[in-house]
Each structure stands twice: as structure tokens, then as C-alpha cells.
Design a protein around this motif. Structure first.
Motif, short mmCIF file in Angstrom:
data_model
loop_
_atom_site.label_atom_id
_atom_site.label_comp_id
_atom_site.label_asym_id
_atom_site.label_seq_id
_atom_site.Cartn_x
_atom_site.Cartn_y
_atom_site.Cartn_z
N GLU A 1 -43.92 -2.75 -98.56
CA GLU A 1 -43.48 -3.79 -99.48
C GLU A 1 -42.01 -3.63 -99.84
OE1 GLU A 1 -45.05 -6.51 -100.60
OE2 GLU A 1 -46.62 -5.97 -99.19
N THR A 2 -41.51 -2.40 -99.97
CA THR A 2 -40.11 -2.20 -100.36
C THR A 2 -39.16 -2.60 -99.25
OG1 THR A 2 -40.18 0.11 -99.66
CG2 THR A 2 -40.63 -0.36 -101.99
N ILE B 1 -31.57 -8.58 -101.06
CA ILE B 1 -30.56 -8.67 -102.12
C ILE B 1 -29.45 -9.58 -101.65
CG2 ILE B 1 -28.89 -7.39 -103.49
CD1 ILE B 1 -30.72 -4.95 -103.19
N SER B 2 -29.17 -10.59 -102.44
CA SER B 2 -28.06 -11.49 -102.10
C SER B 2 -26.97 -11.37 -103.16
CB SER B 2 -28.57 -12.93 -102.01
OG SER B 2 -29.08 -13.34 -103.26
N GLN B 3 -25.74 -11.52 -102.72
CA GLN B 3 -24.59 -11.36 -103.62
C GLN B 3 -23.73 -12.61 -103.54
OE1 GLN B 3 -22.44 -7.68 -103.13
NE2 GLN B 3 -20.51 -8.68 -103.58
#
Length: 129
Positions: free
Chosen positions: A26-27, A32-34
Motif C-alpha cells: 500500500e505504501t 506526491i505532487s508538488q
């Protein structure tokens, strides 16, 4: 009785290992979007720091007087110390300022070192911008 507890131990261990494996799976799916604005903000802050336009910074003043004397003072200073130095004009005098310290504690530490060579050095009150 030992066989029964061994089976329970084996079952519990396999259950824990499968939970850990599932948790790791799952991890790996986290994304992550910036925003592009973060990069722009970082560049703007760097530019302001280099131009000394961020308010509430502390400096050490070594000299105040004519331009020629200020130039000589800054040359002498740069031969001895590593803190960045600049000449600032405030009518009618040129001032030699040292550093761009974030807080008073950093400025006080540097002042103790600089006062050995320049006993008249002091920390002026920072301007609010």
C-alpha cells in the motif's frame, strides 16, 4: 500441548508477515505532487536573501563616514573575516555592514569575534520592511 501452541505461533507469525507485506504494498502506491508555485517561491526567497531585502535581519556596523574610508575599511575587514560585508549609503554617510544574521543571538556571537579587531562595532536596530 506444545504442538498446539507451536501451531498457534506459526499461524500468528504468518499472519503478521502477510500484514506487513500488505502494508508495504500500500505504501508504494502513494503519489506526491508538488505545485510549480513552490519552485517559484523558493527562487524568489533566494533572490531576496542575496539582495538583503528581507526585513528583520541583523547586521553589524563597522564604520560610518566618507566613501573612500568605507572602501578601505571593507578591504581591511575582508582580509581578516569571512562574514559577508557590504557598503550601504544612508545620507550623508556610507556605512560598512557585516553579515545578514537571522536572529540577535547569531549577530551577538559574530560581534564578540569582530570586536577584538574593531572595538567600535555595534549592532544597529533592524529596519522593518
Amino acid at each position: 500441548m506444545n504442538i498446539l501452541s507451536f501451531k498457534n505461533l506459526l499461524f500468528g507469525t504468518s499472519l503478521c508477515l502477510s500484514c506487513v507485506a500488505f502494508g508495504q504494498e500500500e505504501t508504494q502506491k502513494i503519489n506526491i505532487s508538488q505545485s510549480d508555485m513552490i519552485n517559484e517561491l523558493s527562487l524568489t526567497k533566494t533572490k531576496l536573501q542575496k539582495s538583503h531585502n528581507i526585513g528583520d535581519r541583523y547586521v553589524i556596523q563597522l564604520f560610518s563616514g566618507p566613501n573612500g574610508d568605507a572602501s578601505n575599511k571593507i578591504k581591511d575587514y575582508e582580509a581578516l573575516y569571512e562574514y559577508p560585508a557590504r557598503i550601504k549609503y544612508e545620507a550623508p554617510n556610507y556605512k560598512v555592514w557585516i553579515g545578514n544574521f537571522r536572529n540577535r543571538l547569531e549577530a551577538d556571537r559574530a560581534l564578540l569575534v569582530i570586536k577584538e579587531t574593531y572595538p567600535s562595532a555595534f549592532i544597529p536596530k533592524p529596519e522593518r520592511k
